[in-house]
Design a protein around this motif. Structure first.
Motif, short mmCIF file in Angstrom:
data_model
loop_
_atom_site.label_atom_id
_atom_site.label_comp_id
_atom_site.label_asym_id
_atom_site.label_seq_id
_atom_site.Cartn_x
_atom_site.Cartn_y
_atom_site.Cartn_z
N GLY A 109 54.44 -19.89 -47.46
CA GLY A 109 53.04 -20.07 -47.06
C GLY A 109 52.20 -20.70 -48.15
O GLY A 109 51.44 -21.65 -47.91
N VAL A 110 52.33 -20.20 -49.39
CA VAL A 110 51.54 -20.74 -50.50
C VAL A 110 51.95 -22.17 -50.81
O VAL A 110 51.10 -23.06 -50.99
CB VAL A 110 51.70 -19.85 -51.74
N SER A 111 53.26 -22.44 -50.87
CA SER A 111 53.71 -23.80 -51.19
C SER A 111 53.33 -24.77 -50.08
O SER A 111 52.95 -25.92 -50.36
CB SER A 111 55.23 -23.81 -51.41
N GLY A 112 53.41 -24.34 -48.83
CA GLY A 112 52.98 -25.22 -47.74
C GLY A 112 51.52 -25.57 -47.84
O GLY A 112 51.12 -26.72 -47.60
N ALA A 113 50.68 -24.59 -48.22
CA ALA A 113 49.26 -24.87 -48.40
C ALA A 113 49.03 -25.88 -49.52
O ALA A 113 48.17 -26.77 -49.41
CB ALA A 113 48.50 -23.57 -48.69
N VAL A 114 49.80 -25.77 -50.60
CA VAL A 114 49.67 -26.72 -51.70
C VAL A 114 50.05 -28.13 -51.26
O VAL A 114 49.33 -29.10 -51.52
CB VAL A 114 50.54 -26.27 -52.89
N PHE A 115 51.18 -28.27 -50.56
CA PHE A 115 51.62 -29.58 -50.12
C PHE A 115 50.61 -30.22 -49.16
O PHE A 115 50.30 -31.41 -49.26
CB PHE A 115 52.99 -29.49 -49.44
N GLN A 116 50.09 -29.45 -48.22
CA GLN A 116 49.14 -30.00 -47.27
C GLN A 116 47.82 -30.34 -47.93
O GLN A 116 47.16 -31.31 -47.53
CB GLN A 116 48.94 -29.00 -46.12
N THR A 117 47.43 -29.58 -48.93
CA THR A 117 46.18 -29.87 -49.64
C THR A 117 46.31 -31.14 -50.47
O THR A 117 45.43 -32.01 -50.44
CB THR A 117 45.80 -28.70 -50.54
N VAL A 118 47.39 -31.26 -51.22
CA VAL A 118 47.58 -32.42 -52.09
C VAL A 118 47.74 -33.70 -51.27
O VAL A 118 47.17 -34.75 -51.60
CB VAL A 118 48.78 -32.21 -53.01
N SER A 119 48.53 -33.63 -50.20
CA SER A 119 48.75 -34.82 -49.37
C SER A 119 47.60 -35.07 -48.40
O SER A 119 47.52 -36.16 -47.83
CB SER A 119 50.05 -34.67 -48.59
N ARG A 120 46.73 -34.07 -48.23
CA ARG A 120 45.64 -34.15 -47.24
C ARG A 120 46.19 -34.56 -45.88
O ARG A 120 45.63 -35.42 -45.18
CB ARG A 120 44.54 -35.10 -47.71
N ASN A 121 47.30 -33.94 -45.51
CA ASN A 121 48.00 -34.27 -44.27
C ASN A 121 48.57 -32.98 -43.70
O ASN A 121 49.26 -32.25 -44.41
CB ASN A 121 49.12 -35.28 -44.55
#
Length: 378
Positions: A109-121
């Motif tokens: 959950g935390v890593s997914g939030a990081v990836f979606q935030t950084v990629s803005r996707n």
């Protein structure tokens, strides 16, 4: 004391009349030592609710199996009560499995939030971008070529995931890492790595292929304290590190120019959080296998729960903020609840949890693509 602050959402003039449409209730809590902490009341309430649901699901999962136990019996055994048989079942057989599920859910959950935030996707998820496939390649190589034991397979998964992350970073780097370029490179890398997975399966004998297939499905079956302790140590170090970067991540969602203007070192923050998230994903995958779609769905469901009602219902990627804590709690809820549901529907240890999350997550992905297309973002 309390105050009303804007949440960062764009606010239309007609929505206001002196109050922002996305206004949040924030309370400042002062300790005896003079430390002041600001609490978003809605986020705090949602977090406490998710924590309660995760703990309830954990108790229900511990009580499920060939020897069912009531919640009161589970709680008694956890606190030192119950007979010797219940103590053995809870502490030696079922508690490690549940703890692995909770930790893996938090990590995804935390890593997914990081990836979606950084990629803005909203599609920026480890299992979509190829990181889970990289871990699978590393684990399968350890099984096929080295006949590795459980520790060797875990080490291969971590090495494969980290190596994939470094390769994607290098391929996507061009005066920084752009979100859409990062996503496209990750999807392409994932396709190539999946081909490598198929190649390794053809090189395996029947025993190795069976073992590899079981691992790739993603399961909590047979998990013990050997998986709990290293994963807990990794989460204890990396999750707080990512939480420390929560404010810079929130600034990144506003765009690179705005983040630069607010004093954020964009490239440095992006690299640090992405590398940390890759290691976290690799460790979780090593513990339970590549359980799909938890990292994709958990952050978005957490954001939807944290949105004011007046801002809900339009678009596939609700904002604001990365919501790292809520995403981790949501991941834990999803994984433990899915494992409990698989046991209730198909019997104990009959259906790996990765199958159920794949079916439900695939449906969510189709819905997400449809809403993104309707909103004109894809």
């Amino acid at each position: 004391m309390s105050a009303t602050v804007k949440s960062g959402e764009a606010v239309g003039t007609e929505a206001g009349k002196g109050r922002a449409a996305g206004a949040r209730r924030v309370r400042a809590v002062r300790t005896k030592g003079g430390l002041s902490v600001r609490l978003d009341m809605r986020a705090t309430a949602v977090g406490l609710l998710l924590l309660a649901v995760a703990l309830a699901a954990a108790v229900a999962l511990i009580g499920s199996g060939d020897y069912p136990m009531t919640p009161s019996e589970v709680l008694a055994a956890l606190t030192g009560g119950g007979d010797a048989g219940q103590q053995y079942i809870v502490h030696d057989l079922r508690l490690p499995r549940v703890l692995v599920g909770l930790l893996v859910g938090v990590a995804f959950g935390v890593s997914g939030a990081v990836f979606q935030t950084v990629s803005r996707n909203p599609l920026g998820s480890p299992d979509v971008l190829g990181f889970s496939q990289g871990s699978s390649v590393g684990a399968l190589a350890a099984i096929v070529y080295f006949q590795a034991d459980a520790i060797g397979v875990a080490a291969g998964a971590v090495a494969g995931g980290v190596g994939t992350g470094i390769a994607i970073f290098l391929l996507a780097w061009k005066r920084g890492i752009h979100g859409y370029r990062f996503v496209l490179v990750g999807i392409g890398a994932g396709a190539m790595l999946y081909a490598m997975v198929l190649f390794l399966m053809t090189k395996a004998n029947i025993v190795e292929a069976t073992r590899a297939t079981t691992w790739m499905t993603g399961s909590l079956n047979g998990r013990g304290w050997d998986q709990v302790e290293p994963l807990a140590a990794v989460c204890a170090v990396l999750v707080p590190l990512l939480l420390f970067f929560g404010r810079p991540l929130r600034m990144l969602e506003m765009g690179d120019d705005a983040a630069y203007a607010l004093g954020v070192r964009v490239d440095r923050v992006r690299i640090v959080v992405l590398l940390t998230a890759v290691v976290l994903v690799a460790a979780a995958t090593a513990a339970a296998g590549p359980i799909s779609f938890v990292a994709l769905t958990a952050p978005q469901l957490a954001r939807r729960l944290n949105l004011p009602r007046r801002l809900k219902g339009g678009g596939g990627a609700p904002m604001p903020g990365p919501n790292l804590v809520l995403s981790g709690l949501m991941g834990a809820v999803l994984l433990v609840a899915a494992d409990w549901a698989s046991q209730q529907l198909f019997g104990a240890d009959q259906l790996p949890v990765g199958v159920l999350t794949g079916v439900l997550g695939g449906g969510y992905l189709l819905w997400l693509l449809a809403t993104e297309r309707k909103a004109g973002r894809v």
